[in-house]
Design an enzyme around this catalytic site. Sequence first.
Site, PDB file in Angstrom:
ATOM      1  N   HIS A 138       1.349   1.490 -13.299  1.00 30.42           N
ATOM      2  CA  HIS A 138       2.196   0.360 -13.717  1.00 30.42           C
ATOM      3  C   HIS A 138       3.652   0.801 -13.649  1.00 30.42           C
ATOM      4  O   HIS A 138       3.981   1.901 -14.114  1.00 30.42           O
ATOM      5  CB  HIS A 138       1.822  -0.079 -15.146  1.00 30.42           C
ATOM      6  CG  HIS A 138       2.628  -1.247 -15.619  1.00 30.42           C
ATOM      7  ND1 HIS A 138       2.381  -2.535 -15.195  1.00 30.42           N
ATOM      8  CD2 HIS A 138       3.703  -1.302 -16.434  1.00 30.42           C
ATOM      9  CE1 HIS A 138       3.289  -3.339 -15.745  1.00 30.42           C
ATOM     10  NE2 HIS A 138       4.089  -2.624 -16.500  1.00 30.42           N
ATOM     11  N   GLY A 194       0.779  -1.226   0.000  1.00 32.12           N
ATOM     12  CA  GLY A 194       0.000   0.000   0.000  1.00 32.12           C
ATOM     13  C   GLY A 194       0.814   1.281   0.000  1.00 32.12           C
ATOM     14  O   GLY A 194       0.347   2.323   0.470  1.00 32.12           O
ATOM     15  N   ASN A 206       1.594   3.039  -2.567  1.00 31.56           N
ATOM     16  CA  ASN A 206       0.929   3.985  -3.479  1.00 31.56           C
ATOM     17  C   ASN A 206      -0.330   4.560  -2.825  1.00 31.56           C
ATOM     18  O   ASN A 206      -0.634   5.740  -2.981  1.00 31.56           O
ATOM     19  CB  ASN A 206       0.593   3.296  -4.801  1.00 31.56           C
ATOM     20  CG  ASN A 206       1.788   3.289  -5.734  1.00 31.56           C
ATOM     21  OD1 ASN A 206       2.161   4.316  -6.270  1.00 31.56           O
ATOM     22  ND2 ASN A 206       2.414   2.147  -5.880  1.00 31.56           N
ATOM     23  N   ILE A 253      -7.764 -10.095 -11.064  1.00 32.64           N
ATOM     24  CA  ILE A 253      -8.240  -9.787 -12.417  1.00 32.64           C
ATOM     25  C   ILE A 253      -9.644  -9.161 -12.335  1.00 32.64           C
ATOM     26  O   ILE A 253     -10.469  -9.605 -11.524  1.00 32.64           O
ATOM     27  CB  ILE A 253      -8.337 -11.105 -13.243  1.00 32.64           C
ATOM     28  CG1 ILE A 253      -6.993 -11.839 -13.267  1.00 32.64           C
ATOM     29  CG2 ILE A 253      -8.850 -10.838 -14.650  1.00 32.64           C
ATOM     30  CD1 ILE A 253      -5.922 -11.143 -14.082  1.00 32.64           C
TER      31      ILE A 253
HETATM   32  C1  GRF Z   1       3.781  -0.952  -7.278  1.00 31.80           C
HETATM   33  O1  GRF Z   1       5.063  -1.243  -7.752  1.00 31.80           O
HETATM   34  C2  GRF Z   1       2.866  -0.632  -8.428  1.00 31.80           C
HETATM   35  O2  GRF Z   1       3.529  -0.035  -9.509  1.00 31.80           O
HETATM   36  C3  GRF Z   1       2.381  -1.982  -8.842  1.00 31.80           C
HETATM   37  O3  GRF Z   1       2.286  -2.751  -7.657  1.00 31.80           O
HETATM   38  C4  GRF Z   1       3.112  -2.171  -6.680  1.00 31.80           C
HETATM   39  C5  GRF Z   1       2.213  -1.772  -5.534  1.00 31.80           C
HETATM   40  O4  GRF Z   1       2.937  -1.471  -4.462  1.00 31.80           O
HETATM   41  N1  GRF Z   1       1.125  -1.853  -9.491  1.00 31.80           N
HETATM   42  P1  GRF Z   1       2.168  -0.878  -3.184  1.00 31.80           P
HETATM   43  O5  GRF Z   1       1.201  -1.942  -2.693  1.00 31.80           O
HETATM   44  O6  GRF Z   1       1.448   0.368  -3.627  1.00 31.80           O
HETATM   45  O7  GRF Z   1       3.268  -0.604  -2.227  1.00 31.80           O
END
Ligand code: GRF
Length: 204
Positions: free
Chosen positions: A112, A14, A16, A95
């Site tokens: 991504h 988490g 992000n 998915i």
């Molecule tokens: C990140 O590297 C994002 O780009 C990818 O999955 C990962 C998520 O990490 N989609 P987090 O759970 O947000 O730390």
Amino acid sequence: MKKTKIAVFVSGGGTNLQALINAQAAGKLHSGEIVLVLASNPNAYALERAKKAGIPGVVCSRKQLGDQETFEAAISAQLKEHEIELIVLAGFMSILSEAFTKQWPERIINIHPSLIPSFCGKGYFGLKVHEQALAYGVKVTGATVHFVNEIPDGGKIIAQKAVEVMEGDTPEVLQKRVMERAEWILLPQAVQQVSEKIAKEKEL
Ligand code: GRF
């Protein structure tokens, strides 16, 4: 202007989500409000982050719910209950079918960890993306925020941010640099941009 109601879908650490929470706290996500965190599994540390931020967290597990239709019906029920207008996939590993994504045209965005169209599509997630970038020997990689449609990582690109690959990078070191210098900056900016567009459309 009424803020756009946002749900963030998570599966893992988490970071992000945390970047979005921090941006909201700093007033940088002024057109949107994170009102729900939906995790694909009960152990996602992202749920702890939501709790600390006072944001409702729910679990919709494909495994527990048994089949894709029941899984997506459970997700849709949560989205309806919280009057969600924008879905942000932040490390969401389950998915979503075409039947689901078609109900949300330009209302689901994903982050991504590469510069699409490089190193993306089916099977490209997490460390694998950075392993492939290093194996290919690219000098620049980065992150992409895009709308989600039925093609894995195939929707319209919203924003990208480049990151240098350094001599001796391991996949883990590169992943961290892409997160710190691209993902955590790009995602809040893109979510604010799309939230503002949705909020303005509501005003018309
Ligand atoms: C990140 O590297 C994002 O780009 C990818 O999955 C990962 C998520 O990490 N989609 P987090 O759970 O947000 O730390």
